[in-house]
Design a protein around this motif. Structure first.
Motif, short mmCIF file in Angstrom:
data_model
loop_
_atom_site.label_atom_id
_atom_site.label_comp_id
_atom_site.label_asym_id
_atom_site.label_seq_id
_atom_site.Cartn_x
_atom_site.Cartn_y
_atom_site.Cartn_z
N GLU A 188 -21.40 -35.40 16.39
CA GLU A 188 -19.97 -35.70 16.39
C GLU A 188 -19.26 -35.08 15.20
O GLU A 188 -19.74 -35.16 14.07
N TRP A 189 -18.09 -34.48 15.47
CA TRP A 189 -17.20 -33.95 14.45
C TRP A 189 -15.92 -34.78 14.52
O TRP A 189 -15.33 -34.93 15.60
N TYR A 190 -15.47 -35.28 13.37
CA TYR A 190 -14.27 -36.12 13.29
C TYR A 190 -13.11 -35.32 12.70
O TYR A 190 -13.17 -34.93 11.54
N PHE A 191 -12.08 -35.10 13.51
CA PHE A 191 -10.89 -34.36 13.08
C PHE A 191 -9.81 -35.32 12.61
O PHE A 191 -9.57 -36.34 13.25
N LEU A 192 -9.13 -34.96 11.54
CA LEU A 192 -7.93 -35.67 11.13
C LEU A 192 -6.79 -35.22 12.03
O LEU A 192 -6.68 -34.03 12.36
N ALA A 193 -5.95 -36.16 12.44
CA ALA A 193 -4.75 -35.82 13.21
C ALA A 193 -3.65 -36.79 12.84
O ALA A 193 -3.90 -37.94 12.46
N ARG A 194 -2.44 -36.30 12.92
CA ARG A 194 -1.25 -37.11 12.62
C ARG A 194 -0.33 -37.07 13.84
O ARG A 194 -0.24 -36.06 14.53
N THR A 195 0.37 -38.19 14.05
CA THR A 195 1.34 -38.27 15.13
C THR A 195 2.43 -39.27 14.80
O THR A 195 2.19 -40.21 14.04
N ALA A 196 3.59 -39.04 15.36
CA ALA A 196 4.67 -40.03 15.30
C ALA A 196 4.75 -40.77 16.63
O ALA A 196 5.49 -41.73 16.77
N LEU A 247 -10.07 -41.50 2.46
CA LEU A 247 -9.19 -40.47 3.00
C LEU A 247 -7.75 -40.71 2.57
O LEU A 247 -7.06 -39.79 2.12
N LEU A 248 -7.28 -41.96 2.68
CA LEU A 248 -5.89 -42.26 2.33
C LEU A 248 -5.65 -42.16 0.82
O LEU A 248 -4.56 -41.77 0.40
N GLU A 249 -6.65 -42.46 0.02
CA GLU A 249 -6.49 -42.40 -1.44
C GLU A 249 -6.65 -40.98 -1.98
O GLU A 249 -5.96 -40.59 -2.92
N GLU A 250 -7.56 -40.20 -1.41
CA GLU A 250 -7.92 -38.89 -1.98
C GLU A 250 -7.50 -37.71 -1.12
O GLU A 250 -7.58 -36.57 -1.57
N GLY A 251 -7.13 -37.95 0.12
CA GLY A 251 -6.82 -36.86 1.03
C GLY A 251 -8.08 -36.33 1.68
O GLY A 251 -9.19 -36.77 1.37
N PRO A 252 -7.93 -35.37 2.59
CA PRO A 252 -9.09 -34.82 3.29
C PRO A 252 -10.04 -34.10 2.32
O PRO A 252 -9.60 -33.51 1.33
N PRO A 253 -11.34 -34.15 2.62
CA PRO A 253 -12.30 -33.42 1.77
C PRO A 253 -12.14 -31.91 1.95
O PRO A 253 -11.63 -31.45 2.98
N ASP A 254 -12.57 -31.15 0.95
CA ASP A 254 -12.49 -29.68 1.03
C ASP A 254 -13.39 -29.13 2.14
O ASP A 254 -13.06 -28.14 2.78
N THR A 255 -14.53 -29.77 2.33
CA THR A 255 -15.45 -29.41 3.41
C THR A 255 -15.87 -30.71 4.10
O THR A 255 -15.87 -31.77 3.47
N PRO A 256 -16.24 -30.66 5.38
CA PRO A 256 -16.60 -31.89 6.07
C PRO A 256 -17.75 -32.62 5.38
O PRO A 256 -18.72 -32.01 4.93
N PRO A 278 -7.97 -30.86 9.65
CA PRO A 278 -9.34 -30.37 9.45
C PRO A 278 -10.39 -31.37 9.93
O PRO A 278 -10.11 -32.55 10.19
N VAL A 279 -11.63 -30.88 10.00
CA VAL A 279 -12.77 -31.76 10.26
C VAL A 279 -13.04 -32.54 8.97
O VAL A 279 -13.18 -31.96 7.89
N LEU A 280 -13.06 -33.86 9.08
CA LEU A 280 -13.28 -34.74 7.94
C LEU A 280 -14.76 -35.02 7.73
O LEU A 280 -15.26 -34.97 6.61
#
Length: 172
Positions: free
Chosen positions: A100-108, A155-164, A80-82
């Motif tokens: 600017e919109w900041y998206f969360l992304a994960r990768t290995a 972000l790491l402690e609480e997770g992504p916000p419900d809305t940006p 999501p957009v953070l």
């Protein structure tokens, strides 16, 4: 983009639409690029991958394209957009006014490549690196957005916000 790979200038008073990526690896490290003013390499900072939208692409499409171009990373789960922010800064002889919109992304995929950098990026990007939250909190270097260390920790402690979360505008 123009034929030379440079961003098109938005109409007067119009903000450049930008998609940025908060890319985390399996160890929750964030990938940041090390940029500098092309004519003054001593004027440097760290920033998230991303850039302006091209043609009719969506912000999600721009985020994935920019990430691939700037880092070579294509194996990504886009989230999501953070955060959102308006910023304005001088760079390469002109002022950049951006939404600017900041998206969360994960990768290995942690191996990177600079093969897709534009001519301007080749003149202004010194490299990139994976940062832990602790390293970012302790950093003395300039990082954009300026509250990134605090934002990443939350972000790491609480997770992504419900809305940006709308960040305060940054005018440099």
């Amino acid at each position: 983009m123009s034929a030379e790979g440079e961003p098109r200038t938005p109409a007067e008073g119009e903000l450049r639409k930008v998609a940025r990526v908060v890319l985390l690896d399996p160890q929750d490290r964030i990938l940041l690029l090390h940029g500098f003013e092309p004519d003054d390499p001593g004027d440097d900072w760290w920033f998230t991958p991303g850039g302006g939208l091209e043609g009719g692409e969506t912000r999600e499409e721009a985020a994935l394209r920019e990430l691939a171009e700037e880092t070579g990373i294509t194996q990504v789960e886009l989230g999501p957009v953070l955060w959102r922010r308006i910023c304005s800064f001088p760079f390469d002889g002109r002022r950049w006014d951006q939404d600017e919109w900041y998206f969360l992304a994960r990768t290995a995929q942690t191996e990177t490549s600079a093969d897709g950098l534009t001519e301007l990026e080749l003149r202004s990007v010194a490299g990139l690196r994976w940062w832990t939250s602790a390293e970012l909190l302790a950093a003395r270097e300039t990082v954009y957005p300026t509250r990134l260390a605090e934002l990443l920790r939350t972000l790491l402690e609480e997770g992504p916000p419900d809305t940006p979360v709308v960040l305060a505008p940054e005018i440099v």
